[in-house]
Design a protein around this motif. Structure first.
Motif, short mmCIF file in Angstrom:
data_model
loop_
_atom_site.label_atom_id
_atom_site.label_comp_id
_atom_site.label_asym_id
_atom_site.label_seq_id
_atom_site.Cartn_x
_atom_site.Cartn_y
_atom_site.Cartn_z
N GLU A 527 0.97 -0.99 0.01
CA GLU A 527 -0.09 0.09 0.01
C GLU A 527 0.88 1.25 -0.15
O GLU A 527 2.15 1.04 0.38
CB GLU A 527 -0.73 0.04 1.35
N VAL A 528 0.33 2.30 -0.57
CA VAL A 528 1.15 3.51 -0.55
C VAL A 528 0.38 4.52 0.12
O VAL A 528 -0.65 4.90 -0.20
CB VAL A 528 1.44 3.86 -2.05
N PHE A 529 0.92 5.32 1.06
CA PHE A 529 0.21 6.20 1.90
C PHE A 529 0.84 7.78 1.55
O PHE A 529 2.05 7.72 1.62
CB PHE A 529 0.13 5.95 3.49
N LYS A 530 -0.18 8.66 1.26
CA LYS A 530 0.36 10.05 1.36
C LYS A 530 0.23 10.92 2.54
O LYS A 530 -0.92 10.92 3.13
CB LYS A 530 -0.20 10.89 0.32
N VAL A 531 1.57 11.24 2.96
CA VAL A 531 1.70 12.06 4.20
C VAL A 531 1.93 13.39 4.07
O VAL A 531 3.01 13.73 3.36
CB VAL A 531 2.60 11.16 5.30
N ALA A 538 5.59 4.04 2.24
CA ALA A 538 5.29 2.47 1.70
C ALA A 538 4.94 1.59 3.06
O ALA A 538 5.34 1.34 3.89
CB ALA A 538 6.18 1.95 1.10
N GLY A 539 3.40 1.18 2.79
CA GLY A 539 3.09 0.10 3.83
C GLY A 539 3.64 -1.16 3.21
O GLY A 539 3.10 -1.64 2.02
N ALA A 540 4.39 -1.85 3.89
CA ALA A 540 5.19 -2.98 3.24
C ALA A 540 5.04 -4.34 4.29
O ALA A 540 4.92 -4.04 5.31
CB ALA A 540 6.65 -2.82 2.90
N LEU A 541 5.34 -5.55 3.40
CA LEU A 541 5.44 -6.68 4.08
C LEU A 541 6.82 -7.11 4.02
O LEU A 541 7.60 -7.28 3.06
CB LEU A 541 4.64 -7.99 3.77
N VAL A 542 7.56 -7.49 5.27
CA VAL A 542 8.93 -7.68 5.12
C VAL A 542 9.21 -9.00 4.80
O VAL A 542 8.65 -10.12 5.25
CB VAL A 542 9.61 -7.43 6.50
N ARG A 543 9.88 -9.51 3.51
CA ARG A 543 9.79 -10.88 2.92
C ARG A 543 10.97 -11.43 3.31
O ARG A 543 11.00 -12.57 3.46
CB ARG A 543 9.94 -10.46 1.34
N GLY A 584 8.32 -11.32 8.07
CA GLY A 584 6.93 -11.68 8.14
C GLY A 584 6.00 -10.66 8.90
O GLY A 584 4.85 -11.01 8.78
N TYR A 585 6.69 -9.54 9.31
CA TYR A 585 5.83 -8.52 9.81
C TYR A 585 5.66 -7.21 8.88
O TYR A 585 6.41 -7.16 7.90
CB TYR A 585 6.83 -7.92 11.07
N GLU A 586 4.48 -6.66 8.95
CA GLU A 586 4.06 -5.36 8.28
C GLU A 586 4.74 -4.20 8.98
O GLU A 586 4.79 -4.07 10.25
CB GLU A 586 2.71 -5.45 8.16
N CYS A 587 4.97 -3.02 8.11
CA CYS A 587 5.38 -1.96 8.56
C CYS A 587 5.29 -0.88 7.69
O CYS A 587 5.07 -1.04 6.48
CB CYS A 587 7.13 -2.12 9.05
N GLY A 588 5.47 0.46 7.98
CA GLY A 588 5.45 1.61 7.36
C GLY A 588 6.88 2.05 6.95
O GLY A 588 7.58 2.35 7.96
N ILE A 589 7.21 2.25 5.68
CA ILE A 589 8.82 2.64 5.33
C ILE A 589 8.79 3.76 4.64
O ILE A 589 8.18 4.01 3.59
CB ILE A 589 9.47 1.47 4.71
N GLY A 590 9.73 4.96 5.21
CA GLY A 590 9.89 5.98 4.24
C GLY A 590 11.19 6.12 3.73
O GLY A 590 12.23 5.91 4.74
N VAL A 591 11.79 6.19 2.42
CA VAL A 591 12.84 6.39 2.04
C VAL A 591 13.24 7.51 1.32
O VAL A 591 14.19 7.69 0.80
CB VAL A 591 12.99 5.28 1.13
N GLY A 592 12.42 8.65 1.49
CA GLY A 592 12.65 9.87 1.14
C GLY A 592 12.30 10.00 -0.21
O GLY A 592 13.11 10.65 -1.29
#
Length: 613
Positions: A527-531, A538-543, A584-592
């Motif tokens: 998922e992509v969230f605009k802040v 990026a709403g992401a799942l760690v693979r 295996g966990y979900e998280c929000g990632i900001g990479v600029g």
């Protein structure tokens, strides 16, 4: 003779003609031989990609390159031939007995003791001489060559044998090779409990290259697990077949520690000498021979152990040995007693030289001191020119441009001082063989025998703080004070392989660190969230692996890198900040970076320093 243009430069072509040049010759010397202008040869070398001045001493490879370009066959005179030509100019023939057949008398055999480290070579000589040489050696390893003469009875007749003890550590290969060159018979010491080792084969190769008969002393036969027959079987693979197996090599079982089998070994040496060799020399001619070892004695000055090979050396003789010369002030035998003369095959200590000769330098007695000085000075000049050519590294134009672009190569500069010339030479040889790649170089600025002096310290200061190595020597008082004031690093060693290990570690420490990329984790964008004011998250799942905050990252879409050199600037689990999120966990990632789409992959990594092997 046709003079074709090479790169627009006129130069005479050789047409296959052979020219002879000495080591370290310059382009001016080459031009003189072929009747050319030295400047034209400089231009030709520039055309070939080499920057060489007309008067610069150049190595053989550069001279061969030029000779091939001009269609000449180049013959670079060997050091031995160069020295022979020098002596012939003074009407001296080295290496041959003068006089008729009737002038030759029998001489004792010269025996070199060789073998693997710690197989009992010095213990064997200790047993033969009834002395204790082993206890004097640092670390139980022979550090330099010694020569001794012993007397024994053989078939009711008093006979003499001269022994040369060569060092056992692999760093002394050059000295051991020299030991084989002056010898008549090689005694190969092999431990019955240890068998044939790499240095055993190395010593055997030196002896076979010198074309000398070999007697094998199978030592430590009294130890538990000793198997003399195994040694005999192993050496058959290298062409040494025992007499009991139908071969021609004499094998003698001994125990140097208990003194058993020593008489049998001496008998085997004399039998081999009588059966295979015609050992005779003319004792009435001017003495000639070789320096086995040399050092600087504080009270007596330069002292050299020499082996007389032909003629008789007497007190008062004018002598030249390598680049050293002088008048023989005193002769001492291997027991330290003063003697008046030394006949063929006798090792003696010579006092009266002006400098310390090198181990392996030949010596000759000449008519007067003036001739001795002239020969020594010409030898020194030729060696200096040859050393300049060898140390001057060839650099192509491409290398020069490359060095200008990336900066100069790091260099560790050393000054080596030691107690004896053989050890100094062997240490330099071993250090220059250390290979840590092209990024770091080692250069020996100066090597000599004797205490560390103010000259050595000043040289180290002048040349970018070089390191001084003291091998069994210490600095003079004023030199030590100067080194402390100037911050010069002086290292002291008594065992050679410790010096080699430390210098190798220092060279590796000078290497610029190498880094490799290590992947830490990957996350798939779900998922992509605009802040506001921040951008897309990026709403992401760690693979795989772990996503860590502040780690480096790249964005991958369809297997193609979209953006590199990003940083994980923010990392969240739900509403909480996180330092890391595992697989295996979900998280929000900001990479600029705002151009993030569904199914993109965020890959994180770090640069880790690669350990040097």
């Amino acid at each position: 003779m046709q003079a074709p243009a090479i790169g627009g430069v006129q130069a005479p072509r050789g047409g296959g003609q052979t020219i002879r040049l000495s080591r370290g010759a310059s382009l001016a010397d080459f031009a003189d031989k072929i009747g050319a202008n030295p400047a034209s040869l400089v231009q030709i070398m520039l055309h070939l990609g080499e920057m060489v001045t007309a008067t610069q001493s150049v190595n053989e490879e550069t001279l061969q390159l030029l000779a091939a370009e001009l269609d000449y066959n180049l013959l670079v005179v060997s050091p031995e031939e160069e020295d022979r030509e020098l002596l012939e100019s003074f009407d001296i023939e080295f290496g041959e007995d003068e006089g008729d057949e009737g002038d030759l008398v029998a001489r004792p055999p010269v025996v070199t003791v060789m073998g693997h480290v710690d197989h009992g070579k010095t213990k064997l000589l200790d047993a033969i001489r009834h002395t204790n040489e082993v206890a004097r050696e640092a670390g139980g390893i022979t550090q330099h060559i010694g020569a001794y003469q012993i007397a024994t009875e053989h078939e009711g007749e008093d006979r003499k044998i001269t022994f040369i003890d060569t060092p056992g550590h692999e760093a002394f290969t050059a000295m051991r090779a020299r030991g084989a060159k002056v010898t008549d018979i090689a005694v190969l010491v092999v431990a019955a409990d240890d068998g044939v080792k790499p240095q055993t084969i190395e010593a055997l190769n030196h002896a076979q290259a010198a074309d000398v008969p070999i007697v094998v002393a199978v030592n430590k036969v009294d130890k538990e697990g000793a198997d003399p027959n195994k040694v005999r079987a192993q050496l058959t693979e290298y062409g040494l077949v025992a007499e009991e197996y139908g071969g021609t090599t004499m094998f003698v079982d001994i125990s140097a520690k208990n003194g058993t089998g020593i008489d049998n070994l001496l008998e085997a040496i004399l039998l081999t000498a009588d059966a295979e060799l015609d050992l005779r020399a003319n004792p009435t001619m001017d003495a000639q021979g070789v320096a086995i070892e040399a050092h600087l004695d504080k009270g007596r000055g330069p002292v050299a152990t020499v082996l007389v090979q032909r003629g008789t050396l007497r007190v008062g003789d004018s002598i030249v040995c390598g680049e050293a010369f002088g008048r023989v002030r005193a002769l001492l035998d291997d027991n330290g007693k003063l003697i008046d003369e030394a006949d063929p095959s006798r090792p003696v200590l010579v006092l009266g030289l002006t400098a310390v000769p090198g181990a392996g330098d030949n010596f000759i007695v000449v008519t007067d001191d003036r001739m001795a000085r002239q020969i020594a000075q010409q030898r020194a000049a030729r060696k200096r020119i040859a050393d300049m050519a060898r140390s001057g590294r060839r650099r192509t134009l491409e290398e020069l441009f490359s060095e200008m672009e990336k900066g100069q190569v790091d260099e560790l500069k050393l000054i080596i001082k030691g107690d004896v010339s053989g050890s100094v030479e062997a240490l330099e040889d071993a250090l220059l063989k250390i290979d840590v790649g092209d990024e770091v170089r080692l250069r020996v600025l100066h090597r000599a025998v004797g205490a560390i002096t103010e000259y050595d310290v000043n040289l180290a200061v002048a040349d970018d703080n070089a390191v001084i190595i003291g091998f069994n020597v210490r600095p003079e008082v004023r030199a030590r004070d100067l080194a402390e004031r100037e911050g010069v690093d002086i290292r002291y060693y008594s065992v050679i392989y410790q010096a080699i290990e430390e210098i190798e570690a220092a060279l590796k420490g000078m290497l610029k660190p190498e880094f490799e990329e290590v992947q830490m984790g990957t996350a798939e964008v779900r998922e992509v969230f605009k802040v506001p004011k921040i951008g897309n998250i990026a709403g992401a799942l760690v693979r795989s692996g772990t996503i860590v905050r502040n780690s480096k990252a790249r964005l991958i879409r369809g297997g193609v890198v979209i953006s590199d050199n990003l940083t994980v600037s923010s990392l969240r689990r739900f509403k909480d900040d996180a330092t890391e999120v595992r697989e295996g966990y979900e998280c929000g990632i900001g990479v600029g970076y705002n151009d993030i789409k569904l199914d993109d992959v965020i890959e994180t990594f770090e640069m880790r320093e690669k350990p040097r092997v």
